[in-house]
Design an enzyme around this catalytic site. Sequence first.
Site, short mmCIF file in Angstrom:
data_model
loop_
_atom_site.label_atom_id
_atom_site.label_comp_id
_atom_site.label_asym_id
_atom_site.label_seq_id
_atom_site.Cartn_x
_atom_site.Cartn_y
_atom_site.Cartn_z
N GLY A 11 0.83 -1.22 0.00
CA GLY A 11 0.00 0.00 0.00
C GLY A 11 0.86 1.26 0.00
N VAL A 63 -2.46 -7.82 -2.92
CA VAL A 63 -2.00 -8.59 -1.75
C VAL A 63 -2.61 -10.00 -1.73
CG1 VAL A 63 -1.33 -6.78 -0.12
CG2 VAL A 63 -3.74 -7.39 -0.31
N ALA A 83 -1.44 -1.85 2.98
CA ALA A 83 -2.45 -2.02 1.92
C ALA A 83 -3.77 -2.44 2.53
CB ALA A 83 -1.98 -3.07 0.92
N TYR A 188 -15.46 -2.84 7.97
CA TYR A 188 -14.08 -2.35 7.91
C TYR A 188 -13.38 -2.58 9.25
CZ TYR A 188 -10.20 0.99 8.08
OH TYR A 188 -8.97 1.57 8.27
N1 NAD Z 1 -6.25 7.27 6.85
C1 NAD Z 1 -6.60 7.01 8.08
O1 NAD Z 1 -7.05 7.90 8.82
C2 NAD Z 1 -6.44 5.63 8.66
C3 NAD Z 1 -6.88 5.41 9.99
C4 NAD Z 1 -6.72 4.13 10.52
C5 NAD Z 1 -6.12 3.13 9.79
N2 NAD Z 1 -5.73 3.38 8.50
C6 NAD Z 1 -5.09 2.28 7.77
O2 NAD Z 1 -3.90 2.79 7.18
C7 NAD Z 1 -3.59 2.09 5.97
C8 NAD Z 1 -3.34 3.06 4.86
O3 NAD Z 1 -4.51 3.86 4.67
P1 NAD Z 1 -4.52 5.17 3.76
O4 NAD Z 1 -5.38 6.17 4.42
O5 NAD Z 1 -3.15 5.53 3.36
O6 NAD Z 1 -5.34 4.64 2.51
P2 NAD Z 1 -5.03 4.70 0.93
O7 NAD Z 1 -6.28 4.22 0.28
O8 NAD Z 1 -4.51 6.04 0.55
O9 NAD Z 1 -3.86 3.65 0.75
C9 NAD Z 1 -4.08 2.27 0.64
C10 NAD Z 1 -3.20 1.76 -0.48
O10 NAD Z 1 -3.42 0.34 -0.56
C11 NAD Z 1 -3.54 -0.02 -1.92
N3 NAD Z 1 -4.35 -1.24 -2.01
C12 NAD Z 1 -5.69 -1.35 -1.80
N4 NAD Z 1 -6.09 -2.61 -2.02
C13 NAD Z 1 -4.97 -3.32 -2.34
C14 NAD Z 1 -4.74 -4.67 -2.70
N5 NAD Z 1 -5.75 -5.55 -2.79
N6 NAD Z 1 -3.48 -5.06 -2.97
C15 NAD Z 1 -2.44 -4.17 -2.93
N7 NAD Z 1 -2.61 -2.87 -2.63
C16 NAD Z 1 -3.86 -2.45 -2.33
C17 NAD Z 1 -4.20 1.16 -2.60
O11 NAD Z 1 -3.97 1.20 -4.00
C18 NAD Z 1 -3.58 2.34 -1.85
O12 NAD Z 1 -2.44 2.81 -2.53
C19 NAD Z 1 -4.78 1.15 5.74
O13 NAD Z 1 -4.42 -0.12 6.20
C20 NAD Z 1 -5.88 1.72 6.61
O14 NAD Z 1 -6.80 0.74 7.00
C21 NAD Z 1 -5.88 4.60 7.92
#
Ligand code: NAD
Length: 375
Positions: A11, A63, A83, A188
Amino acid sequence: MKSNRKVLVTGGAGFIGSHTVDALLERGDEVRVYDNLNPQVHGPDAKIPRYLSSEVEFIKGDVRDRDSLKKAVQGMDVIIHDAAEVGVGQSMYSIDQYISVNVQGTGILWDILVNEKHSIEKVLVASSMSLYGEGRFECEEHGQVKPKPRLEEDLLAKKWEMYCPDCGSVLKPTPTDEEKELDCTSVYAQSKKDQEVYSIMIGKAYQLPTVACRYFNCYGPRQSLNNPYTGAAAIFSSSIKNDKPPLIYEDGQQARDLIHVKDLVRGKLLLLDSPESKFDIFNIGTGQPTSILQLAQALIDLSGKNFSPNIIHKFRNGDIRHCFADVSKIEKLGFKPEFSLKKGLEDLSNWVEKEAAESKVDLAHDQLVEKGLVV
Ligand SMILES: NC(=O)c1ccc[n+]([C@@H]2O[C@H](COP(=O)([O-])OP(=O)(O)OC[C@H]3O[C@@H](n4cnc5c(N)ncnc54)[C@H](O)[C@@H]3O)[C@@H](O)[C@H]2O)c1
């Protein structure tokens, strides 16, 4: 941990992942990114984002593709598993997709780590504050209490707060620590919980140091402005840029812990480097509550536009009222956020000014209404 490590970031083309990549490169680590460039995040052309450093080795892959992920793991020292499908509301109807990517994807990663030769020394898994459901609360008279979930009849009567189970008075939200029992209110959240539980359990069984980082609400440059299922700061920014007042559920007084992405990444790298953090869970937040209305108003003010947030007094199924972090556990390792909310939102706003943004928030709202998920 040795320096100049080889780090695999799944990711890594996304919002938090790409900032993690930059911080790793800056300190001399070698980085490989594994990302499927999900069109919901990266647009229909699914191109490598411009912001991703050319110094990384990029592998496009899902993934859930075992062979491809296995190759990506080879030769690496550390894995940061970011990811995921990321959207609370959307997860309530794209159920298969969320469970498949977040749970099965993590399962495949661990299956590789357990059954194939590799040189991985530590795994960091992105978890989420959403696992808690509601945060911690206290009653002026009864101290810390465990409130019942909000009742639909209260929500219909626009009684949004949490009430004391003993005396019925409105409860005060207090910082939420890692020991609070989990209460997932969305697919989620449950998928992130499964990810966390499996990772710590398997890591421990095989003595591969593993840490689950419970991120609170992260904001900052690069959070997709075209994805209506991301965080509130990006969704509001996209609306404001398109001259639409931010859409606010309930009364806007719900509190969240907003952490700038650079602070969050600092926290992650601290957990990666610290030999004390293993087989454990850490909140990464600021410890400060901010209301959703305060956030929307601050972003409107920074844009210089002249409208008020659109408070719709409706409830989204799966939403919680208040949750902000108790950060004492990570603070003990030396963590201290550097961005005030003001400085962080200015940074976001400066970036939004230069970016194109297509606001699809109405579409996302209509989908929730159609599924009966807005009360
Ligand atoms: N943004 C927040 O506030 C927040 C809060 C809590 C947890 N998270 C966690 O942080 C992590 C990153 O989140 P983010 O906000 O950067 O989101 P984002 O959507 O910007 O990044 C996620 C990345 O994962 C990639 N991805 C999605 N499905 C995939 C797959 N099947 N195989 C490979 N790559 C895949 C996407 O292309 C993307 O680049 C995630 O695990 C999310 O659950 C985020």
